[in-house]
Design a protein around this motif. Sequence first.
Motif, PDB file in Angstrom:
ATOM      1  N   CYS A   1     -46.486 -23.858  21.610  1.00  0.00           N
ATOM      2  CA  CYS A   1     -47.451 -24.757  22.246  1.00  0.00           C
ATOM      3  C   CYS A   1     -48.627 -25.001  21.306  1.00  0.00           C
ATOM      4  CB  CYS A   1     -47.924 -24.157  23.569  1.00  0.00           C
ATOM      5  SG  CYS A   1     -49.122 -22.814  23.377  1.00  0.00           S
TER       6      CYS A   1
ATOM      7  N   ARG B   1     -48.499 -20.304  21.005  1.00  0.00           N
ATOM      8  CA  ARG B   1     -47.662 -19.329  21.712  1.00  0.00           C
ATOM      9  C   ARG B   1     -46.317 -19.956  22.029  1.00  0.00           C
ATOM     10  NH1 ARG B   1     -51.171 -16.555  26.115  1.00  0.00           N
ATOM     11  NH2 ARG B   1     -49.661 -14.905  25.835  1.00  0.00           N
TER      12      ARG B   1
ATOM     13  N   HIS C   1     -43.345 -20.863  24.545  1.00  0.00           N
ATOM     14  CA  HIS C   1     -43.072 -21.014  25.976  1.00  0.00           C
ATOM     15  C   HIS C   1     -41.590 -21.243  26.232  1.00  0.00           C
ATOM     16  CE1 HIS C   1     -47.253 -21.651  27.557  1.00  0.00           C
ATOM     17  NE2 HIS C   1     -47.445 -21.810  26.264  1.00  0.00           N
TER      18      HIS C   1
ATOM     19  N   CYS D   1     -50.934 -18.534  29.439  1.00  0.00           N
ATOM     20  CA  CYS D   1     -51.485 -19.311  28.319  1.00  0.00           C
ATOM     21  C   CYS D   1     -52.282 -20.472  28.885  1.00  0.00           C
ATOM     22  CB  CYS D   1     -50.341 -19.826  27.446  1.00  0.00           C
ATOM     23  SG  CYS D   1     -50.890 -20.717  25.985  1.00  0.00           S
TER      24      CYS D   1
ATOM     25  N   CYS E   1     -52.705 -23.489  27.682  1.00  0.00           N
ATOM     26  CA  CYS E   1     -52.413 -24.786  27.056  1.00  0.00           C
ATOM     27  C   CYS E   1     -51.938 -25.836  28.046  1.00  0.00           C
ATOM     28  CB  CYS E   1     -51.339 -24.608  25.994  1.00  0.00           C
ATOM     29  SG  CYS E   1     -49.712 -24.276  26.719  1.00  0.00           S
TER      30      CYS E   1
HETATM   31 ZN   LIG Z   1     -49.348 -22.298  25.587  1.00  0.00          ZN
END
Ligand SMILES: [Zn+2]
Length: 430
Positions: A261, A265, A267, A320, A322
């Motif tokens: 992302c 990180r 996903h 997260c 995002c």
């Molecule tokens: Zn993320």
Amino acid sequence: MSSSGAPFFALDPRALPLMVYGLMGDGAALAAAARDLPIYAGRDFHGGSLAEILARQPFMDKADLRRQFPAGFLRPGENLASLLASRRAEVVRTSGTSGDRLQVLWEAGWWERQERAALLMNPLMAPHLGNGYREAVLTTPLCSESVCKTGPTTMEERCVDHLLFLNTQYDPTHWKTGELDRMAAELERFQPAALEAAPTYLAALARHFARTGRQPPPLRWILLAYEFVCGHDRTAVREVFDSPIFEFYGLTEAGVFFLECPLGRLHFCGSESVVEVLRPENCGLREGVGEVVVTSWGNRAAPLLRYRTGDLVSVDGAPCGCGMRGGVLRRFEGRLRDVLAFPSGFFTPRDIDEALAPVSGIMRYRCTEEVGGGLRVAFVAEPPAGNGNQLAQAIEKCLGDRLKLAVRAEPVPFIAPEPSGKYRSVVPRA
Ligand SMILES: [Zn+2]
């Protein structure tokens, strides 16, 4: 004690996973896809949740797929010739990171559908995936999913739908300047929104841009896929290309499952699939590290139930920020078969790569376990050559401190990829 290469391959099918991704629904779609296939004859798909149905299934692996192709995937009254002639499915060959290459069946439209669904989850990519989306692909010419283009070919011959396959040669070490210039020129002419690449191949092209001062074309993003991403390769790409970089994890035989992302990180991005991360039995791996086991039923021609990928990841339960929905992984750790087991601990290829990160100037390396203990590190130094001995000392110190054993590093002119075209950075003693 030294590493035996494969000391802990057993998984317990009833063990509680470290993490499960994509567990939604009741299992009816999975059962419908798998029920009448000979490979799953006699399986129990009735009763309980999807998790409970899965827990009753044994594991399968590459050897099962090889043994069962194609008969295990032909429904009653079906034969391969008519299936292919009707274009309801196609045969695709995997590149095979381990063992022999594999033939699998893809239901028409499945790969594109689930790959697109995965990319749409990334907020930076989603607005650009409509009509007119173009993508360049840079990897081994042996393993591009739907095309094999080697030897002299024109750019037009290597264009398939919205894709341009850039590479025509097996080993990027031996790309000549003319070959690299051709790829750079084709990127400029094709003007793709994105580039999907094996990191070792793209790092070689990036170094060419850096050497010649040529400007890389603008790209909205770069996807790194197909193989383990070494830190030095990612750095080489980042230093040249002014585009966000996302790692992408999938398997030709099973689909795509993880996508990086904008916050860096990883996903879960699979559709009609579940990923379980299971810890091998009696293993000395770090806490939170397990093997990726996938169940995937979107491909009706060859659904997979609890398929052991042999790939290790470390899990991460923290959410997260995002905006991407899927659960998060911490990082990819490399292949289970490439784990080094020493008295000082068990080390994944990621551990080795991380330990080498502070040593700049390495283009490529391969660690091999020595007979009688210790580790040999062959490495290719960045040009200009001549700093090999200093680099060797730095590598010996970094890895020696981390692994607490004798490390012998030596510069070599090049390191060849595996027969699959992928690189292997760690090789335990068989
Ligand atoms: Zn993320």
